[in-house]
Design an enzyme around this catalytic site. Structure first.
Site, PDB file in Angstrom:
ATOM      1  N   SER A   1       0.866  -1.157   0.000  1.00  0.00           N
ATOM      2  CA  SER A   1       0.000   0.000   0.000  1.00  0.00           C
ATOM      3  C   SER A   1       0.923   1.233   0.000  1.00  0.00           C
ATOM      4  O   SER A   1       2.135   1.078  -0.086  1.00  0.00           O
ATOM      5  CB  SER A   1      -0.834  -0.145   1.267  1.00  0.00           C
ATOM      6  OG  SER A   1      -1.618   0.935   1.491  1.00  0.00           O
TER       7      SER A   1
ATOM      8  N   CYS B   1     -28.150  -6.160  23.722  1.00  0.00           N
ATOM      9  CA  CYS B   1     -28.460  -7.074  24.829  1.00  0.00           C
ATOM     10  C   CYS B   1     -28.823  -6.330  26.110  1.00  0.00           C
ATOM     11  O   CYS B   1     -29.034  -6.937  27.146  1.00  0.00           O
ATOM     12  CB  CYS B   1     -27.299  -8.032  25.074  1.00  0.00           C
ATOM     13  SG  CYS B   1     -25.875  -7.216  25.820  1.00  0.00           S
TER      14      CYS B   1
ATOM     15  N   CYS C   1     -26.363  -1.492  26.212  1.00  0.00           N
ATOM     16  CA  CYS C   1     -26.086  -2.094  24.911  1.00  0.00           C
ATOM     17  C   CYS C   1     -27.359  -2.176  24.070  1.00  0.00           C
ATOM     18  O   CYS C   1     -28.373  -2.679  24.544  1.00  0.00           O
ATOM     19  CB  CYS C   1     -25.507  -3.493  25.104  1.00  0.00           C
ATOM     20  SG  CYS C   1     -25.214  -4.344  23.553  1.00  0.00           S
TER      21      CYS C   1
ATOM     22  N   CYS D   1     -19.583  -3.084  25.624  1.00  0.00           N
ATOM     23  CA  CYS D   1     -20.596  -3.929  26.246  1.00  0.00           C
ATOM     24  C   CYS D   1     -19.848  -5.090  26.893  1.00  0.00           C
ATOM     25  O   CYS D   1     -19.165  -5.842  26.216  1.00  0.00           O
ATOM     26  CB  CYS D   1     -21.580  -4.456  25.210  1.00  0.00           C
ATOM     27  SG  CYS D   1     -22.582  -5.804  25.861  1.00  0.00           S
TER      28      CYS D   1
ATOM     29  N   CYS E   1     -23.774 -11.431  24.401  1.00  0.00           N
ATOM     30  CA  CYS E   1     -24.174 -10.362  23.491  1.00  0.00           C
ATOM     31  C   CYS E   1     -24.028 -10.875  22.045  1.00  0.00           C
ATOM     32  O   CYS E   1     -22.919 -11.169  21.606  1.00  0.00           O
ATOM     33  CB  CYS E   1     -23.286  -9.145  23.744  1.00  0.00           C
ATOM     34  SG  CYS E   1     -23.734  -7.713  22.774  1.00  0.00           S
TER      35      CYS E   1
ATOM     36  N   LYS F   1      -2.491  13.154  -0.920  1.00  0.00           N
ATOM     37  CA  LYS F   1      -3.905  13.119  -1.264  1.00  0.00           C
ATOM     38  C   LYS F   1      -4.415  14.531  -1.540  1.00  0.00           C
ATOM     39  O   LYS F   1      -4.161  15.437  -0.744  1.00  0.00           O
ATOM     40  CB  LYS F   1      -4.710  12.509  -0.117  1.00  0.00           C
ATOM     41  CG  LYS F   1      -4.438  11.025   0.093  1.00  0.00           C
ATOM     42  CD  LYS F   1      -5.038  10.215  -1.041  1.00  0.00           C
ATOM     43  CE  LYS F   1      -4.845   8.732  -0.856  1.00  0.00           C
ATOM     44  NZ  LYS F   1      -5.935   8.028  -0.243  1.00  0.00           N
TER      45      LYS F   1
ATOM     46  N   LYS G   1      -1.737   9.801  -9.063  1.00  0.00           N
ATOM     47  CA  LYS G   1      -2.273   8.604  -8.419  1.00  0.00           C
ATOM     48  C   LYS G   1      -3.618   8.307  -9.061  1.00  0.00           C
ATOM     49  O   LYS G   1      -4.600   9.012  -8.839  1.00  0.00           O
ATOM     50  CB  LYS G   1      -2.431   8.839  -6.919  1.00  0.00           C
ATOM     51  CG  LYS G   1      -2.788   7.591  -6.151  1.00  0.00           C
ATOM     52  CD  LYS G   1      -2.617   7.822  -4.658  1.00  0.00           C
ATOM     53  CE  LYS G   1      -2.788   6.539  -3.867  1.00  0.00           C
ATOM     54  NZ  LYS G   1      -4.142   6.018  -3.864  1.00  0.00           N
TER      55      LYS G   1
ATOM     56  N   ASP H   1      -7.037   6.481  -9.806  1.00  0.00           N
ATOM     57  CA  ASP H   1      -7.987   5.865  -8.895  1.00  0.00           C
ATOM     58  C   ASP H   1      -8.767   4.772  -9.621  1.00  0.00           C
ATOM     59  O   ASP H   1      -9.720   5.034 -10.328  1.00  0.00           O
ATOM     60  CB  ASP H   1      -8.941   6.946  -8.369  1.00  0.00           C
ATOM     61  CG  ASP H   1      -9.562   6.533  -7.062  1.00  0.00           C
ATOM     62  OD1 ASP H   1      -9.102   5.528  -6.480  1.00  0.00           O
ATOM     63  OD2 ASP H   1     -10.507   7.204  -6.621  1.00  0.00           O
TER      64      ASP H   1
ATOM     65  N   TYR I   1       2.771   1.950 -13.806  1.00  0.00           N
ATOM     66  CA  TYR I   1       3.636   2.861 -13.054  1.00  0.00           C
ATOM     67  C   TYR I   1       4.835   2.221 -12.388  1.00  0.00           C
ATOM     68  O   TYR I   1       5.638   2.910 -11.776  1.00  0.00           O
ATOM     69  CB  TYR I   1       2.825   3.622 -12.014  1.00  0.00           C
ATOM     70  CG  TYR I   1       2.018   2.740 -11.093  1.00  0.00           C
ATOM     71  CD1 TYR I   1       2.634   1.973 -10.118  1.00  0.00           C
ATOM     72  CD2 TYR I   1       0.635   2.670 -11.206  1.00  0.00           C
ATOM     73  CE1 TYR I   1       1.898   1.163  -9.280  1.00  0.00           C
ATOM     74  CE2 TYR I   1      -0.111   1.859 -10.370  1.00  0.00           C
ATOM     75  CZ  TYR I   1       0.522   1.115  -9.414  1.00  0.00           C
ATOM     76  OH  TYR I   1      -0.195   0.303  -8.600  1.00  0.00           O
TER      77      TYR I   1
ATOM     78  N   GLU J   1      -2.735   0.370 -12.822  1.00  0.00           N
ATOM     79  CA  GLU J   1      -4.081   0.609 -12.334  1.00  0.00           C
ATOM     80  C   GLU J   1      -5.047   0.456 -13.504  1.00  0.00           C
ATOM     81  O   GLU J   1      -4.815   1.019 -14.566  1.00  0.00           O
ATOM     82  CB  GLU J   1      -4.126   2.040 -11.784  1.00  0.00           C
ATOM     83  CG  GLU J   1      -5.229   2.312 -10.845  1.00  0.00           C
ATOM     84  CD  GLU J   1      -4.945   1.897  -9.402  1.00  0.00           C
ATOM     85  OE1 GLU J   1      -3.868   1.315  -9.122  1.00  0.00           O
ATOM     86  OE2 GLU J   1      -5.824   2.122  -8.566  1.00  0.00           O
TER      87      GLU J   1
ATOM     88  N   GLU K   1       4.274  11.281  -9.876  1.00  0.00           N
ATOM     89  CA  GLU K   1       3.307  10.690 -10.795  1.00  0.00           C
ATOM     90  C   GLU K   1       1.918  10.992 -10.280  1.00  0.00           C
ATOM     91  O   GLU K   1       1.741  11.307  -9.109  1.00  0.00           O
ATOM     92  CB  GLU K   1       3.481   9.163 -10.832  1.00  0.00           C
ATOM     93  CG  GLU K   1       4.795   8.713 -11.399  1.00  0.00           C
ATOM     94  CD  GLU K   1       5.084   7.251 -11.061  1.00  0.00           C
ATOM     95  OE1 GLU K   1       4.142   6.438 -11.066  1.00  0.00           O
ATOM     96  OE2 GLU K   1       6.238   6.945 -10.772  1.00  0.00           O
TER      97      GLU K   1
HETATM   98  P1  AMP Z   1      -3.709   3.019  -1.246  1.00  0.00           P
HETATM   99  O1  AMP Z   1      -4.666   2.040  -1.860  1.00  0.00           O
HETATM  100  O2  AMP Z   1      -4.320   4.328  -0.888  1.00  0.00           O
HETATM  101  O3  AMP Z   1      -2.841   2.411  -0.182  1.00  0.00           O
HETATM  102  O4  AMP Z   1      -2.705   3.421  -2.402  1.00  0.00           O
HETATM  103  C1  AMP Z   1      -1.920   2.461  -3.011  1.00  0.00           C
HETATM  104  C2  AMP Z   1      -2.426   2.224  -4.399  1.00  0.00           C
HETATM  105  O5  AMP Z   1      -2.320   3.353  -5.211  1.00  0.00           O
HETATM  106  C3  AMP Z   1      -1.614   1.197  -5.114  1.00  0.00           C
HETATM  107  O6  AMP Z   1      -2.031  -0.098  -4.795  1.00  0.00           O
HETATM  108  C4  AMP Z   1      -1.902   1.513  -6.552  1.00  0.00           C
HETATM  109  O7  AMP Z   1      -2.944   0.702  -7.002  1.00  0.00           O
HETATM  110  C5  AMP Z   1      -2.410   2.934  -6.550  1.00  0.00           C
HETATM  111  N1  AMP Z   1      -1.683   3.824  -7.452  1.00  0.00           N
HETATM  112  C6  AMP Z   1      -2.263   4.636  -8.345  1.00  0.00           C
HETATM  113  N2  AMP Z   1      -1.371   5.326  -9.035  1.00  0.00           N
HETATM  114  C7  AMP Z   1      -0.142   4.967  -8.594  1.00  0.00           C
HETATM  115  C8  AMP Z   1       1.193   5.342  -8.941  1.00  0.00           C
HETATM  116  N3  AMP Z   1       1.455   6.249  -9.871  1.00  0.00           N
HETATM  117  N4  AMP Z   1       2.200   4.743  -8.270  1.00  0.00           N
HETATM  118  C9  AMP Z   1       1.943   3.829  -7.300  1.00  0.00           C
HETATM  119  N5  AMP Z   1       0.700   3.434  -6.936  1.00  0.00           N
HETATM  120  C10 AMP Z   1      -0.342   3.999  -7.573  1.00  0.00           C
HETATM  121 ZN    ZN Z   2     -24.319  -6.270  24.369  1.00  0.00          ZN
END
Ligand code: AMP
Ligand code: ZN
Length: 664
Positions: free
Chosen positions: A80, A405, A402, A420, A426, A308, A112, A114, A221, A169, A110
């Site tokens: 990650s 329960c 709770c 709890c 529970c 981010k 990121k 999504d 990447y 990605e 680079e």
């Molecule tokens: P996260 O899921 O927030 O931990 O971010 C890690 C993920 O970012 C990696 O598993 C990649 O799939 C994604 N990602 C997207 N663009 C890039 C990039 N340029 N370099 C590395 N990871 C990337």
């Molecule tokens: Zn409970």
């Protein structure tokens, strides 16, 4: 031209057109003519199955059906990324880096992307397999589906390493996403929520010809492997482009964090003009040798950092606060919101964390609240819009009992959460513990899911995980949606779990604060449940990285008669409650109490293997030299400043061979 030559020529030609169109964005043939040639090739392949090629352009149209995606272990783990949100975060990161590596540091910036991460393996220029990230250690083999994505080269061009993995990605560009949704709405189907989920869902479709219809793209990447002949990240992007991969041109080299910030500021605005979603920037130490020096934490590379982009915010009405009980008895308040669109998804609920949080922000039912979606999946409430507070609004009274329960809740000194205490009775706790025990990272019991566990508990068939081992098919068959076959699978799955190694059983027991990593550490140190059961708090805290909080929780767990009974029963069913003999055979205490720093490039073992050797023999690996370091194991090309530091502190330096001899 004989048939084989004809087939080869057609394949080459179609590949070339494909590359020009999808990677270079520069069509070299009309769609119509492309189709004709593709059909010609299809006909020839059908008539001559002896010339089959698993990477022929005809496979782009899909057709292969996958019923169950096979699980594959990644050769190189998919990590990650650590997150940062400000200039200060990035500066701190740089400071940490500079302590560990020598010389100037350059960064590759680079975008990121999504989408859904994917790892592609190539051998001799051919796509061998495509595996999803999964839990980072292992993922699903989705090769047949990935082959239909036109930006994934099936056959590489130019010079390429013999074997390597390349990470990227899979994204669904907005345009294609919108078009897909229009078609779905027209067909009376529900629209997809957002491009990312649709992209990752696409990878797991059973019919690859369905995947072929979706306008997915693969953006690459990162190249991983050995002997790749590249020395920097920036170079590797260029190399990937030359081999035929789609690598967005946005990537840039930066000589300082200030230059990194320029890149970030530019793209924070410019990203809205990109054809696909991005949620930030990834900054990577450019020099691969420095990357290697920096290595990884348990979760992420030290040489990379995600930045981010600021989260989007909206305001909406908070209709009701409800409370959930987790498997440890922890209570989580939940805000039920008037549904609202936020960053591409509809948001209905937000976490409120705990009583303090509600009090601090003075959150009340009926309030208009600001909701934000940051990196996490569950959005959070940032603040109340007091100007819009209703006149008759009342402060929130946190529950005292709770919701499941009705037991009176407890709050331990110094803890934010209420619990709890009804451990045995529970329902969400009883069910949750067993669900945790069978989960993928623990006992991974095939044929048994969370819902079935709930049914088994509610039906009075089990009350804790040890009861699973006495279930019979006759007992299970009458359950909802259970057929004879699935009942048998369940029983077999339970039986198979007796082979699961001790460290995972220990994790599965659900001792509070004993997560995967801690379970591993405890298993390695104590080697058996009996030894762990007899350990005092003092014994426990002497284990590296085990603090008082964990130690107390472990002791408390074993002080319960019920827990001890469950464990005795697990023992009687032959569940692995000690480290297996094979594993023990490779482990010694030879290096106990010694702290090693490993630096440089090694000949007969990789750096990772070397570290494992140290740990298996009771030593500890640290990443930077200090007065506590016992030895520096120095390989080739070790950084001069590390060497100097070791010399200054009088730390003995071992060569690779000297270290290995020492071990023997
Ligand atoms: P996260 O899921 O927030 O931990 O971010 C890690 C993920 O970012 C990696 O598993 C990649 O799939 C994604 N990602 C997207 N663009 C890039 C990039 N340029 N370099 C590395 N990871 C990337
Ligand atoms: Zn409970």
């Amino acid at each position: 031209m004989n048939t084989q030559q004809k087939i080869d020529a057609l394949r080459d030609e179609l590949r070339r057109h494909n590359y020009n169109y999808y990677i270079l964005d520069n069509a070299s043939i009309s769609d119509y003519d492309f189709d004709i040639k593709l059909k010609e090739l299809l006909a020839l392949e059908e008539a001559h199955p002896e010339f089959f090629d698993a990477n022929s352009p005809t496979l782009r149209v899909g057709g292969a059906i996958t019923k169950n995606f096979q699980t594959v272990v990644h050769d190189h783990r998919m990590y990650s990324l650590d997150n940062s949100y400000s200039k200060e975060d990035l500066m701190d990161w740089e400071t940490r880096i500079k302590k560990m590596v020598d010389g100037d540091v350059q960064y590759t910036c680079e975008l990121k992307y999504d989408g859904a991460s994917i790892s592609l393996t190539y051998e001799n220029g051919q796509l061998l397999k495509a595996v999803t990230r999964g839990d980072g250690m292992q993922g699903d083999n989705v090769t047949a589906n990935i082959k239909t994505i036109k930006t994934v080269p099936l056959q590489l061009q130019g010079d390429y390493p013999e074997k390597f993995d390349i990470r990227g990605e899979i994204v669904l560009p907005f345009k294609g996403f919108i078009k897909m949704n229009e078609e779905r709405l027209e067909a009376g189907e529900e629209a997809y929520r957002n491009p990312r989920n649709t992209a990752s869902g696409s990878l797991k479709l059973q019919d690859s010809s369905e995947v072929a219809k979706r306008p997915l793209e693969c953006l690459l990447y990162n190249i991983t492997g050995t002997n790749l002949g590249i020395t920097t990240q920036f170079e590797s992007l260029k190399k990937a482009r030359q081999m035929g991969f789609k690598v967005p041109g946005a990537a840039k080299l930066a000589n300082s964090i200030d230059e990194v910030l320029e890149f970030i500021n530019h793209w924070n605005i410019e990203r809205h003009n990109l054809p696909y979603e991005t949620d930030g920037v990834v900054v990577k130490v450019n020099n691969l040798y420095q990357q290697d020096e920096l290595g990884f934490t348990a979760k992420a590379p030290r040489w990379a950092m995600a930045y981010k982009f600021k989260a989007e915010q909206v305001s909406t009405r908070l209709n009701e606060i409800t409370y959930q009980v987790g498997r440890t008895g922890a209570i989580t308040p939940v805000a039920n919101l008037e549904p609202v669109q936020l960053a591409g998804t509809t948001v209905k609920r937000a976490s409120l964390h705990n009583a303090d949080q509600i009090k601090k922000l003075d959150i009340r039912e009926g309030d208009e609240v600001f909701v934000e979606k940051g990196g996490e999946i569950i959005p959070k409430i940032i603040a109340v819009d007091f100007a819009k507070r209703l006149e008759n609004s009342k402060p929130t009274d946190y529950i005292t009992n709770c919701p499941e329960c009705d037991t009176q809740l407890e709050r331990i000194e110094g803890e934010a959460k209420h619990y709890c205490p009804n451990y045995k009775g529970c329902p969400p706790q009883v069910i949750g513990r067993i669900q945790h025990y069978i989960s993928r990272k623990a006992m991974d019991i095939e044929g048994l899911g969370g819902e079935t566990v709930a049914l088994l508990v509610k039906g009075g068939l089990i009350t804790n995980y040890s009861d699973l081992y006495e279930l019979t098919t006759e007992q299970v068959i009458p359950l909802e949606r259970m057929a004879e076959k699935s009942a048998e699978n369940l029983i077999n799955g339970v039986e198979a779990s007796k082979q699961i190694p001790f460290e995972r059983v220990l994790f599965g027991l659900g001792i509070r604060y004993v997560g995967e990593t801690v379970a591993k550490k405890l298993a390695k140190h104590f080697k058996s449940i009996d030894a762990l059961m007899f350990a005092s708090i003092l014994d426990l805290v002497t284990v590296d990285e085990i603090g008082e909080r964990i130690a107390e929780s472990v002791v408390e767990f074993f002080s319960s008669e019920d827990n001890r009974q469950s464990i005795e029963r697990l023992k009687s069913f032959n569940v692995q409650l000690e480290v297996s003999a094979d594993k023990l055979a490779n482990q010694t205490e030879k290096l106990k109490g010694q702290i090693f720093v490993v630096s440089g490039v090694f000949e007969s073992v990789s750096r990772v293997e070397l570290k494992k050797l140290i740990e298996d023999n009771g030593g500890k690996v640290s990443s930077s030299i200090s007065s506590k370091t016992s030895f520096l194991v120095a390989g080739d090309k070790m950084g001069p400043s590390k060497l100097k530091k070791a010399e200054n502190l009088n730390i003995p330096i071992l060569s690779e061979q000297a270290f290995l001899n020492e071990l023997k």
